[in-house]
Design a protein around this motif. Structure first.
Motif, PDB file in Angstrom:
ATOM      1  N   HIS A  36      20.210  26.334   4.932  1.00 53.16           N
ATOM      2  CA  HIS A  36      20.450  27.421   3.978  1.00 53.16           C
ATOM      3  C   HIS A  36      20.110  26.969   2.562  1.00 53.16           C
ATOM      4  O   HIS A  36      20.099  25.767   2.252  1.00 53.16           O
ATOM      5  CB  HIS A  36      21.903  27.896   4.028  1.00 53.16           C
ATOM      6  N   ILE A  37      19.828  27.944   1.711  1.00 50.85           N
ATOM      7  CA  ILE A  37      19.534  27.734   0.293  1.00 50.85           C
ATOM      8  C   ILE A  37      20.670  28.371  -0.495  1.00 50.85           C
ATOM      9  O   ILE A  37      21.045  29.521  -0.237  1.00 50.85           O
ATOM     10  CB  ILE A  37      18.188  28.384  -0.085  1.00 50.85           C
ATOM     11  N   ASP A  38      21.240  27.632  -1.432  1.00 48.14           N
ATOM     12  CA  ASP A  38      22.390  28.158  -2.174  1.00 48.14           C
ATOM     13  C   ASP A  38      22.001  29.269  -3.143  1.00 48.14           C
ATOM     14  O   ASP A  38      22.692  30.283  -3.240  1.00 48.14           O
ATOM     15  CB  ASP A  38      23.080  27.025  -2.944  1.00 48.14           C
ATOM     16  N   LEU A  39      20.913  29.068  -3.870  1.00 49.96           N
ATOM     17  CA  LEU A  39      20.474  30.052  -4.863  1.00 49.96           C
ATOM     18  C   LEU A  39      18.997  30.338  -4.648  1.00 49.96           C
ATOM     19  O   LEU A  39      18.148  29.472  -4.879  1.00 49.96           O
ATOM     20  CB  LEU A  39      20.717  29.527  -6.285  1.00 49.96           C
ATOM     21  N   TYR A  40      18.696  31.559  -4.189  1.00 49.88           N
ATOM     22  CA  TYR A  40      17.305  31.945  -3.934  1.00 49.88           C
ATOM     23  C   TYR A  40      16.864  32.840  -5.088  1.00 49.88           C
ATOM     24  O   TYR A  40      17.395  33.935  -5.276  1.00 49.88           O
ATOM     25  CB  TYR A  40      17.212  32.678  -2.596  1.00 49.88           C
ATOM     26  N   GLN A  41      15.882  32.363  -5.848  1.00 55.43           N
ATOM     27  CA  GLN A  41      15.495  33.024  -7.082  1.00 55.43           C
ATOM     28  C   GLN A  41      14.122  33.684  -6.973  1.00 55.43           C
ATOM     29  O   GLN A  41      13.185  33.080  -6.444  1.00 55.43           O
ATOM     30  CB  GLN A  41      15.461  31.995  -8.222  1.00 55.43           C
ATOM     31  N   MET A  42      14.027  34.888  -7.489  1.00 56.10           N
ATOM     32  CA  MET A  42      12.734  35.553  -7.605  1.00 56.10           C
ATOM     33  C   MET A  42      12.019  34.965  -8.811  1.00 56.10           C
ATOM     34  O   MET A  42      12.473  35.118  -9.941  1.00 56.10           O
ATOM     35  CB  MET A  42      12.943  37.055  -7.752  1.00 56.10           C
ATOM     36  N   HIS A  43      10.909  34.276  -8.582  1.00 52.04           N
ATOM     37  CA  HIS A  43      10.248  33.491  -9.619  1.00 52.04           C
ATOM     38  C   HIS A  43       9.717  34.362 -10.757  1.00 52.04           C
ATOM     39  O   HIS A  43       9.668  33.930 -11.915  1.00 52.04           O
ATOM     40  CB  HIS A  43       9.106  32.684  -8.998  1.00 52.04           C
ATOM     41  N   HIS A  44       9.279  35.551 -10.429  1.00 60.09           N
ATOM     42  CA  HIS A  44       8.798  36.516 -11.424  1.00 60.09           C
ATOM     43  C   HIS A  44       9.110  37.917 -10.911  1.00 60.09           C
ATOM     44  O   HIS A  44       9.338  38.111  -9.715  1.00 60.09           O
ATOM     45  CB  HIS A  44       7.284  36.387 -11.658  1.00 60.09           C
ATOM     46  N   ILE A  45       9.062  38.874 -11.795  1.00 56.16           N
ATOM     47  CA  ILE A  45       9.233  40.255 -11.386  1.00 56.16           C
ATOM     48  C   ILE A  45       7.972  40.725 -10.661  1.00 56.16           C
ATOM     49  O   ILE A  45       6.863  40.277 -10.974  1.00 56.16           O
ATOM     50  CB  ILE A  45       9.545  41.147 -12.606  1.00 56.16           C
ATOM     51  N   ASP A  46       8.135  41.579  -9.673  1.00 57.17           N
ATOM     52  CA  ASP A  46       7.012  42.153  -8.932  1.00 57.17           C
ATOM     53  C   ASP A  46       7.072  43.659  -9.135  1.00 57.17           C
ATOM     54  O   ASP A  46       7.896  44.342  -8.537  1.00 57.17           O
ATOM     55  CB  ASP A  46       7.122  41.800  -7.443  1.00 57.17           C
ATOM     56  N   ARG A  47       6.202  44.170  -9.980  1.00 61.15           N
ATOM     57  CA  ARG A  47       6.245  45.599 -10.323  1.00 61.15           C
ATOM     58  C   ARG A  47       5.799  46.498  -9.180  1.00 61.15           C
ATOM     59  O   ARG A  47       5.983  47.713  -9.227  1.00 61.15           O
ATOM     60  CB  ARG A  47       5.409  45.861 -11.572  1.00 61.15           C
ATOM     61  N   LEU A  48       5.183  45.914  -8.146  1.00 62.10           N
ATOM     62  CA  LEU A  48       4.741  46.707  -6.999  1.00 62.10           C
ATOM     63  C   LEU A  48       5.816  46.814  -5.920  1.00 62.10           C
ATOM     64  O   LEU A  48       5.715  47.666  -5.029  1.00 62.10           O
ATOM     65  CB  LEU A  48       3.472  46.100  -6.395  1.00 62.10           C
ATOM     66  N   ALA A  49       6.806  45.959  -5.982  1.00 63.22           N
ATOM     67  CA  ALA A  49       7.826  45.927  -4.923  1.00 63.22           C
ATOM     68  C   ALA A  49       9.030  46.777  -5.315  1.00 63.22           C
ATOM     69  O   ALA A  49       9.684  46.496  -6.323  1.00 63.22           O
ATOM     70  CB  ALA A  49       8.262  44.486  -4.668  1.00 63.22           C
ATOM     71  N   PRO A  50       9.348  47.809  -4.547  1.00 66.80           N
ATOM     72  CA  PRO A  50      10.551  48.603  -4.836  1.00 66.80           C
ATOM     73  C   PRO A  50      11.791  47.721  -4.760  1.00 66.80           C
ATOM     74  O   PRO A  50      11.901  46.866  -3.872  1.00 66.80           O
ATOM     75  CB  PRO A  50      10.558  49.652  -3.718  1.00 66.80           C
ATOM     76  N   ILE A  51      12.716  47.902  -5.675  1.00 64.62           N
ATOM     77  CA  ILE A  51      13.912  47.067  -5.684  1.00 64.62           C
ATOM     78  C   ILE A  51      14.713  47.251  -4.396  1.00 64.62           C
ATOM     79  O   ILE A  51      15.370  46.320  -3.917  1.00 64.62           O
ATOM     80  CB  ILE A  51      14.775  47.353  -6.935  1.00 64.62           C
ATOM     81  N   GLU A  52      14.631  48.448  -3.786  1.00 65.03           N
ATOM     82  CA  GLU A  52      15.329  48.672  -2.512  1.00 65.03           C
ATOM     83  C   GLU A  52      14.764  47.762  -1.418  1.00 65.03           C
ATOM     84  O   GLU A  52      15.511  47.247  -0.575  1.00 65.03           O
ATOM     85  CB  GLU A  52      15.197  50.135  -2.085  1.00 65.03           C
ATOM     86  N   GLU A  53      13.456  47.547  -1.438  1.00 64.46           N
ATOM     87  CA  GLU A  53      12.817  46.671  -0.452  1.00 64.46           C
ATOM     88  C   GLU A  53      13.242  45.223  -0.674  1.00 64.46           C
ATOM     89  O   GLU A  53      13.517  44.475   0.292  1.00 64.46           O
ATOM     90  CB  GLU A  53      11.294  46.782  -0.551  1.00 64.46           C
TER      91      GLU A  53
END
Length: 321
Positions: free
Chosen positions: A119-136
């Motif tokens: 397991h990974i304790d903190l999984y971080q989104m490295h940058h924002i992805d403007r194409l990916a819906p936040i719900e997804e």
């Protein structure tokens, strides 16, 4: 070593977070292991990496190196808060990047394999992805949490509106959402104060500044010939800010501390900061800043630093009324 809560979570992390971007491409495996051992001995329990780190040696190299070190002693994993990131391209495949639910799942599985952990304790989104819906994105993150593969979710390089959008969606589902934001923040680059830090404060995110030395500008003249500091851009920046840096070095001399230590200490005096990244390329650089959590800057010194490197203020007051 001192410890703080990571944002509004109950998780406690060391005020110094060991960044590993140099491990592999710049710092050899043996020296990287020495740095890791010394950092842990000093009480650092927070290690940050990213799946893309590896430079000329190839993406994934740094995670693989960390995995080898963790495998040397099975007790190490449970004593550490391990953070990595997802978003950056991992191959030429059009889907092997970004924050699609598919890529998040596959990238996490690949990071777990390289790191040799479950397991990974903190999984971080490295940058924002403007194409990916936040719900997804949240669908993928919740799936990983339910699978026991990650524990907390963080962002990195997000704008204030991105933090707000992500956490409002999480709140609507009665989920915890983001607990941290890893952002460019230092005495010279204070843009995070405009909207990112207010958003972190409002939603209870702990700030984890990266590039605390402004790429070397704040490290002091003795280290100006190393690494990225050789670039023309850095030389030009040092020339443009010669007056500021002279005042800064004079203040550091009066405080009897190296400029690199004061740059880190200033960050730890900022209320939203949970931990600041340190990215030593060798053991001496690590040892030189291990005492930073013990530094207490007076109000007078903090005011002087604001005078030398003026704050940006907060939005909207900084640029509107």
């Amino acid at each position: 070593m001192q410890y703080r809560q990571l944002g509004r979570s109950a998780l406690k992390v060391s005020e110094l977070c060991l960044g590993t971007m140099n491990f592999g491409p710049r710092t050899s495996e043996s020296e990287s292991f020495d740095i890791l051992n010394r950092a842990v001995d000093a009480g650092i329990n927070f290690i940050d990496t990213a799946n893309q780190y590896g430079g000329d040696l190839g993406v994934g190299t740094t995670e693989t190196l960390l995995g080898k070190w963790l495998a040397e002693d099975s007790s190490r994993r449970d004593r550490l808060v391990l953070a990595t990131k997802v978003h950056e391209p991992m191959s030429d495949d059009v889907n092997d990047r970004g924050l699609s639910a598919r890529h998040i799942q596959m990238a996490c599985d690949a990071s777990l394999k390289r790191l040799g952990v479950d397991h990974i304790d903190l999984y971080q989104m490295h940058h924002i992805d403007r194409l990916a819906p936040i719900e997804e994105i949240w669908q993928a993150m919740e799936r990983l949490i339910n699978q026991g593969k990650i524990t907390y979710v963080g962002s990195s390089n997000f704008p204030g509106w991105g933090i707000a959008r992500a956490n409002e969606k999480a709140i609507a589902k009665q989920k915890m959402g983001l607990i941290s934001e890893q952002s460019l923040y230092n005495l010279i680059e204070r843009s995070a104060e405009l909207e990112v830090i207010p958003a972190c404060r409002e939603y209870g995110l702990g700030l984890i500044p990266w590039s605390p030395q402004a790429g070397g500008l704040l490290s002091g003249p003795a280290q100006d010939s190393e690494g990225r500091r050789k670039s023309e851009g850095m030389k030009n920046a040092a020339t443009e800010r010669a007056g500021q840096l002279q005042q800064y070095h004079q203040l550091c001399a009066e405080l009897n501390e190296p400029p690199s230590a004061i740059a880190l200490a200033w960050l730890l005096h900022q209320p939203q900061v949970s931990a600041t990244i340190i990215g030593p390329g060798n053991i001496d650089q690590l040892v030189s800043v291990l005492h930073v959590p013990e530094i207490r800057l007076s109000r007078q010194s903090l005011d002087k630093l604001d005078e030398i490197f003026p704050p940006r203020g907060e939005a909207p007051e900084a640029y509107a009324w």
